[in-house]
Write a protein that holds these residues in place. Structure first.
Motif, mmCIF file in Angstrom:
data_model
loop_
_atom_site.group_PDB
_atom_site.id
_atom_site.type_symbol
_atom_site.label_atom_id
_atom_site.label_comp_id
_atom_site.label_asym_id
_atom_site.label_seq_id
_atom_site.Cartn_x
_atom_site.Cartn_y
_atom_site.Cartn_z
ATOM 1 N N VAL A 56 -32.144 35.024 53.524
ATOM 2 C CA VAL A 56 -31.512 36.288 53.144
ATOM 3 C C VAL A 56 -32.241 36.888 51.947
ATOM 4 O O VAL A 56 -32.547 38.081 51.916
ATOM 5 C CB VAL A 56 -30.011 36.102 52.811
ATOM 6 C CG1 VAL A 56 -29.420 37.355 52.203
ATOM 7 C CG2 VAL A 56 -29.227 35.715 54.042
ATOM 8 N N LYS A 57 -32.523 36.051 50.965
ATOM 9 C CA LYS A 57 -33.214 36.537 49.764
ATOM 10 C C LYS A 57 -34.578 37.133 50.114
ATOM 11 O O LYS A 57 -34.977 38.155 49.562
ATOM 12 C CB LYS A 57 -33.395 35.403 48.755
ATOM 13 C CG LYS A 57 -32.111 34.959 48.091
ATOM 14 C CD LYS A 57 -32.400 33.791 47.159
ATOM 15 C CE LYS A 57 -31.166 33.253 46.508
ATOM 16 N NZ LYS A 57 -31.470 32.130 45.601
ATOM 17 N N SER A 77 -23.608 37.508 56.643
ATOM 18 C CA SER A 77 -24.901 37.005 57.081
ATOM 19 C C SER A 77 -24.736 35.558 57.517
ATOM 20 O O SER A 77 -24.112 34.766 56.825
ATOM 21 C CB SER A 77 -25.917 37.067 55.942
ATOM 22 O OG SER A 77 -27.082 36.368 56.330
ATOM 23 N N ALA A 78 -25.331 35.214 58.649
ATOM 24 C CA ALA A 78 -25.305 33.835 59.123
ATOM 25 C C ALA A 78 -26.651 33.155 58.861
ATOM 26 O O ALA A 78 -26.905 32.071 59.358
ATOM 27 C CB ALA A 78 -24.970 33.803 60.609
#
Length: 90
Positions: free
Chosen positions: A19-20, A12-13
């Motif tokens: 993201v969470k 993931s960038a």
């Protein structure tokens, strides 16, 4: 339409806080993804300085021990998109 992607590793960038938030609800309780709770985002500063002449002391990457800005590069030397024989950009 759901698409299943199978891979050995996933990258993931996105910043960790994003993201969470984007993690599917049913994944959030899985032990593997619970490890994300241990990650904490940090602020990042990008500073670009354009000079009206070429800096002779910086020809590639420079690293410092500073916790604030630790990597420097003359982008006019290291990136063809910024190439300029007469000016520098850090």
């Amino acid at each position: 339409l759901e698409k299943k992607i199978v891979a050995d590793e996933y990258v993931s960038a996105m910043p960790v806080d994003i993201v969470k938030r984007m993690l599917p609800k049913k994944w959030q309780t899985m032990p593997y993804f619970r490890q994300l709770d241990e990650l904490e985002g940090i602020p990042v500063i990008n500073l670009h300085m354009w000079f009206d002449r070429k800096l002779k002391a910086v020809d590639h990457l420079c690293f410092s021990r500073s916790p604030l800005l630790s990597v420097y590069a003359d982008m006019s030397v290291t990136c063809k998109e910024y190439a300029d024989p007469d000016k520098s950009m850090l």
